[in-house]
Design a protein around this motif. Structure first.
Motif, PDB file in Angstrom:
ATOM      1  N   GLY A 407       0.833  -1.203   0.000  1.00 17.78           N
ATOM      2  CA  GLY A 407       0.000   0.000   0.000  1.00 17.78           C
ATOM      3  C   GLY A 407       0.860   1.242   0.000  1.00 17.78           C
ATOM      4  N   ASN A 408       0.251   2.384  -0.344  1.00 15.07           N
ATOM      5  CA  ASN A 408       0.955   3.680  -0.408  1.00 15.07           C
ATOM      6  C   ASN A 408       2.187   3.625  -1.315  1.00 15.07           C
ATOM      7  N   GLY A 409       2.090   2.793  -2.357  1.00 19.92           N
ATOM      8  CA  GLY A 409       3.184   2.695  -3.313  1.00 19.92           C
ATOM      9  C   GLY A 409       4.358   1.859  -2.868  1.00 19.92           C
ATOM     10  N   LYS A 410       4.321   1.323  -1.645  1.00 20.39           N
ATOM     11  CA  LYS A 410       5.439   0.520  -1.126  1.00 20.39           C
ATOM     12  C   LYS A 410       5.265  -0.944  -1.519  1.00 20.39           C
ATOM     13  N   LYS A 411       6.415  -1.589  -1.729  1.00 19.65           N
ATOM     14  CA  LYS A 411       6.401  -3.001  -2.110  1.00 19.65           C
ATOM     15  C   LYS A 411       7.447  -3.767  -1.310  1.00 19.65           C
ATOM     16  N   LEU A 412       7.247  -5.089  -1.249  1.00 24.40           N
ATOM     17  CA  LEU A 412       8.208  -5.968  -0.596  1.00 24.40           C
ATOM     18  C   LEU A 412       8.556  -7.062  -1.588  1.00 24.40           C
ATOM     19  N   THR A 413       9.841  -7.310  -1.822  1.00 25.58           N
ATOM     20  CA  THR A 413      10.230  -8.379  -2.742  1.00 25.58           C
ATOM     21  C   THR A 413       9.960  -9.738  -2.090  1.00 25.58           C
ATOM     22  N   ALA A 414       9.953 -10.762  -2.920  1.00 30.55           N
ATOM     23  CA  ALA A 414       9.746 -12.122  -2.407  1.00 30.55           C
ATOM     24  C   ALA A 414      10.790 -12.475  -1.364  1.00 30.55           C
ATOM     25  N   SER A 415      12.040 -12.078  -1.619  1.00 29.44           N
ATOM     26  CA  SER A 415      13.129 -12.376  -0.673  1.00 29.44           C
ATOM     27  C   SER A 415      12.914 -11.650   0.650  1.00 29.44           C
ATOM     28  N   GLN A 416      12.511 -10.379   0.594  1.00 34.92           N
ATOM     29  CA  GLN A 416      12.255  -9.618   1.826  1.00 34.92           C
ATOM     30  C   GLN A 416      11.088 -10.219   2.604  1.00 34.92           C
ATOM     31  N   PHE A 417      10.064 -10.662   1.878  1.00 31.77           N
ATOM     32  CA  PHE A 417       8.902 -11.285   2.518  1.00 31.77           C
ATOM     33  C   PHE A 417       9.314 -12.569   3.240  1.00 31.77           C
ATOM     34  N   LEU A 418      10.137 -13.384   2.588  1.00 30.93           N
ATOM     35  CA  LEU A 418      10.630 -14.620   3.207  1.00 30.93           C
ATOM     36  C   LEU A 418      11.472 -14.317   4.442  1.00 30.93           C
ATOM     37  N   GLN A 419      12.289 -13.263   4.355  1.00 30.04           N
ATOM     38  CA  GLN A 419      13.110 -12.890   5.511  1.00 30.04           C
ATOM     39  C   GLN A 419      12.241 -12.515   6.703  1.00 30.04           C
ATOM     40  N   HIS A 420      11.117 -11.832   6.433  1.00 30.98           N
ATOM     41  CA  HIS A 420      10.215 -11.470   7.527  1.00 30.98           C
ATOM     42  C   HIS A 420       9.685 -12.718   8.223  1.00 30.98           C
ATOM     43  N   PHE A 421       9.480 -13.806   7.440  1.00 26.54           N
ATOM     44  CA  PHE A 421       9.022 -15.061   8.024  1.00 26.54           C
ATOM     45  C   PHE A 421      10.210 -15.992   8.319  1.00 26.54           C
ATOM     46  N   LEU A 422      11.359 -15.363   8.636  1.00 27.80           N
ATOM     47  CA  LEU A 422      12.509 -16.017   9.268  1.00 27.80           C
ATOM     48  C   LEU A 422      13.291 -16.963   8.362  1.00 27.80           C
ATOM     49  N   PHE A 423      13.159 -16.781   7.033  1.00 28.47           N
ATOM     50  CA  PHE A 423      14.032 -17.507   6.111  1.00 28.47           C
ATOM     51  C   PHE A 423      15.226 -16.613   5.789  1.00 28.47           C
ATOM     52  N   THR A 424      16.401 -16.991   6.257  1.00 30.03           N
ATOM     53  CA  THR A 424      17.610 -16.201   5.999  1.00 30.03           C
ATOM     54  C   THR A 424      17.942 -16.264   4.504  1.00 30.03           C
ATOM     55  N   PRO A 425      18.730 -15.311   3.993  1.00 28.60           N
ATOM     56  CA  PRO A 425      19.134 -15.370   2.577  1.00 28.60           C
ATOM     57  C   PRO A 425      19.775 -16.710   2.208  1.00 28.60           C
ATOM     58  N   GLU A 426      20.533 -17.303   3.145  1.00 25.54           N
ATOM     59  CA  GLU A 426      21.166 -18.609   2.868  1.00 25.54           C
ATOM     60  C   GLU A 426      20.094 -19.701   2.707  1.00 25.54           C
ATOM     61  N   THR A 427      19.130 -19.715   3.629  1.00 25.18           N
ATOM     62  CA  THR A 427      18.068 -20.738   3.597  1.00 25.18           C
ATOM     63  C   THR A 427      17.208 -20.591   2.349  1.00 25.18           C
ATOM     64  N   GLN A 428      17.008 -19.358   1.887  1.00 27.23           N
ATOM     65  CA  GLN A 428      16.176 -19.118   0.710  1.00 27.23           C
ATOM     66  C   GLN A 428      16.727 -19.818  -0.535  1.00 27.23           C
ATOM     67  N   HIS A 429      18.031 -20.049  -0.550  1.00 21.03           N
ATOM     68  CA  HIS A 429      18.642 -20.707  -1.711  1.00 21.03           C
ATOM     69  C   HIS A 429      18.893 -22.197  -1.467  1.00 21.03           C
ATOM     70  N   ASN A 430      18.343 -22.710  -0.373  1.00 21.42           N
ATOM     71  CA  ASN A 430      18.359 -24.159  -0.140  1.00 21.42           C
ATOM     72  C   ASN A 430      17.246 -24.821  -0.951  1.00 21.42           C
ATOM     73  N   TYR A 431      17.416 -26.102  -1.214  1.00 22.53           N
ATOM     74  CA  TYR A 431      16.344 -26.866  -1.867  1.00 22.53           C
ATOM     75  C   TYR A 431      15.305 -27.260  -0.820  1.00 22.53           C
ATOM     76  N   VAL A 432      14.064 -27.416  -1.263  1.00 22.53           N
ATOM     77  CA  VAL A 432      12.953 -27.710  -0.354  1.00 22.53           C
ATOM     78  C   VAL A 432      13.212 -28.992   0.436  1.00 22.53           C
ATOM     79  N   TYR A 433      13.841 -29.981  -0.206  1.00 23.22           N
ATOM     80  CA  TYR A 433      14.038 -31.270   0.478  1.00 23.22           C
ATOM     81  C   TYR A 433      14.944 -31.146   1.705  1.00 23.22           C
ATOM     82  N   LYS A 434      15.700 -30.054   1.802  1.00 22.16           N
ATOM     83  CA  LYS A 434      16.588 -29.861   2.952  1.00 22.16           C
ATOM     84  C   LYS A 434      15.870 -29.249   4.165  1.00 22.16           C
TER      85      LYS A 434
END
Length: 621
Positions: A407-434
């Protein structure tokens, strides 16, 4: 206190992933400890190590000699041919072994050694063992003792395993998510049971009321280290925040000094004297502190949900049965805009079926369900956890959307959204099976929220989510500008999120209660006391839900309406002052620009608050 268990400098890793490093703690007689950590930090792994089901890299674990340990696994397994009662004796104690000896003796001609066995049975009170097993199973709502284990649901099997552990009366109980698959009545019974038993306890649970009432100490795994708090969950929250504030202050100080020392390191020649070498070593220690992760507990995810109209859904005389079991019996209801409803009731009363009817997955036997055109559902269910195992975490989310609108012209990238839900940048590039089981649940939750729905339906969202994630989700839902229905046995979560409850009482009897779960529980207990004291029952505060029988405003909504009236009056005054100033012709360029920007914001806020006031006044009227 007699020491039961001592863990010294324990380290566990999987490949490059270090779960915890050189952690030490102990458990003594009478201690009741809750273990808290984010999903993927090694809670279940640590419990498996302590129970001997998993190895570790280094360290030492020492148990008191002859200590009886009972372990409830997160996903217990039993041979399918066992009956429920046999499963209760499967992981046994000397008493169970004695019962088996007695049964074998009775099947042997001449019953050799029977007299000695009878004396031992009497001494160990083994005759009460089966009665006690049936008693505990009944409290956990398992009543067919001869049913084979292979026909039980996952939730029923977990309850049989819990009964198995409790019956053995161990000195030390290790419990992994004991309240998963328990309804509210069973959870409260387990609270009472554990509080009356003389047993030491190490437990992982996401149920914060349960943690508060059963445990007197908390240990937390965070950033591979372990921290101890000598108090219950409420005390832990307070002291953890103090620790985080102190750590953040230390990191800030280290960063300031680090910049100075880094400049010195770059200036200094390679040939250094003894004093310089000492300073160089200190620099590297300082660098470790400065590069630590800063805890940010103040991030608010204020997502603007897609527009939702005034018509949400209207249920008109719905009926649904499975044989003799009634789920909906002449159910009618009009759902209001921005309503946050909790659904509670015992297992088997039809909560999930009701949700599936609302989503169009199940069809009612009769009646109509009219859903508004602007409604965009976001559905989190127990069956929805399905991923391509070979995808990376970040790709799972970007396949849905690259950004989410705030809202109000602000956006959150997919990576930033994942970080908010406690996925670190390292974890974001892990495969799901891990990912761990809890991390997969968290990722599934992100896939639901990333679609930016305006009506969230969450069926048991708290199962297998860690406490830190639950806190993030609670904050999200509290500020969510849309409708919410939550089915959950998590009392703390319900208290934080919902405005009122639908109480499923079985056989199609559904009542509307104006308040959160604690309000309902307090009222129910008070009602039971009055009914025992008086001959005539207290008037039922809940009401059968009928078409066009609109619910009353909750206390929270009344307060909101009063605040809205004050805000609207204040905004009207400000609007007039700004308009008068703009028309006066006396403003300088700076003020003219400021007022010109402020006026449309006032109008937007005024319109939003007026619309909300009208919605609340419709409920009131």
């Amino acid at each position: 206190m007699t020491p039961y268990l001592q863990v010294e400098k324990l380290t566990k890793s999987f490949g490059d992933l270090v779960l915890f490093q050189q952690i030490s703690f102990g458990i003594a007689e009478g201690q009741r400890i809750g273990l808290i950590a984010k999903n993927g930090s090694g809670k279940t792994t640590l419990l498996n190590i302590l129970s001997g089901k998993e190895g570790y890299d280094e360290g030492k674990i020492t148990f008191r000699r002859d200590l009886r340990v009972g372990y409830l696994e997160q996903s217990p397994v039993y041979p399918g041919e066992l009956t429920v009662l046999e499963a209760c004796f499967y992981h046994g104690t000397p008493v169970v072994q004695l019962i088996k000896e007695y049964e074998s003796c009775m099947e042997t001609p001449g019953h050799p050694g029977l007299e000695d066995l009878l004396d031992r049975m009497e001494h160990e009170k083994a005759w009460d063992y089966e009665r006690r097993a049936k008693q505990i199973l009944s409290q956990l709502k398992i009543r067919d003792f001869n049913q084979q284990v292979k026909y039980l649901s996952g939730g029923q099997l977990k309850r049989v395993a819990l009964a198995n552990v409790l019956i053995t009366e161990p000195d030390l109980l290790i419990l992994d998510e004991p309240t998963n698959h328990l309804d509210l009545d069973m959870t409260e019974w387990l609270e009472e049971f554990l509080n009356h038993e003389k047993v030491s306890l190490l437990m992982v649970t996401h149920d914060r009321y349960f943690l508060d009432r059963v445990c007197s100490e908390i240990i937390e795994i965070d950033n591979r280290q372990i921290y101890s708090y000598k108090g219950n969950y409420s005390y832990y929250l307070e002291k953890r925040q103090e620790r985080i504030d102190a750590t953040n202050a230390e990191i800030a100080r280290a960063n300031n000094l680090y910049r100075t020392e880094l400049e010195w390191m770059r200036r200094m020649p390679q040939a250094r004297g003894h004093k310089a070498r000492y300073r160089e070593e200190a620099f590297y220690d300082l660098e470790k502190v400065a590069k630590q992760r800063v805890y940010d507990q103040n991030v608010k995810l204020d997502v603007k949900a897609s527009y939702i109209g005034s018509k949400i859904f209207e249920a008109d005389h719905l009926y649904k049965s499975f044989g003799d079991l009634k789920i909906l019996n002449d159910f009618s209801y009009i759902f209001s805009r921005y309503e946050k409803m909790g659904i509670v009731g015992n297992n088997g009363t039809g909560k999930s079926t009701f949700i599936k009817i609302l989503m169009g997955i199940e069809k009612p036997d009769s009646g109509t369900l009219d859903i508004g055109e602007t409604v965009r559902f976001g559905y989190y269910s127990q069956e929805g956890l399905q991923f391509d195992e070979q995808m990376k975490v970040i790709d799972v989310i970007t396949d849905i959307a690259e950004v989410i609108e705030l809202g109000n012209g602000k956006k959150l990238t997919a990576s930033q959204f994942l970080q908010h839900f406690l996925f670190t940048p390292e974890t974001q590039h892990n495969y799901v099976y891990k990912l761990s089981g809890g991390e997969r649940r968290r990722l599934y939750l992100c896939t639901v929220l990333m679609r930016n729905p305006n009506f969230l339906i969450l069926d048991e969202p708290t199962n297998d989510l860690d406490i830190v994630t639950l806190q993030v989700l609670e904050e999200y839902l509290q500020s969510f500008k849309g409708c919410v229905i939550v089915v959950s046995h998590d009392r703390y979560f319900m208290d934080k999120v919902v405005d009122h409850l639908l109480v499923f009482r079985g056989q199609g009897d559904i009542r509307d209660f104006p308040g959160n779960y604690s309000d309902y529980r307090d009222w129910k207990r008070e009602k039971e006391v009055h009914e025992k004291q008086a001959a005539k029952p207290q008037e039922d505060k809940t009401k059968k839900v009928r078409l066009n029988d609109k619910r009353k405003l909750t206390f929270k909504e009344r307060k909101e309406m009063e605040q809205l009236e004050a805000d609207i009056a204040s905004l009207e005054i400000e609007k007039k002052e700004v308009e008068d100033a703009l028309c006066s012709g006396t403003l300088d360029v700076e003020k003219l620009t400021e007022y010109s920007k402020r006026l449309p914001l006032i109008n937007e806020e005024l319109e939003e608050k007026t619309m909300r006031w009208l919605e609340l006044s419709e409920i009131e009227g």
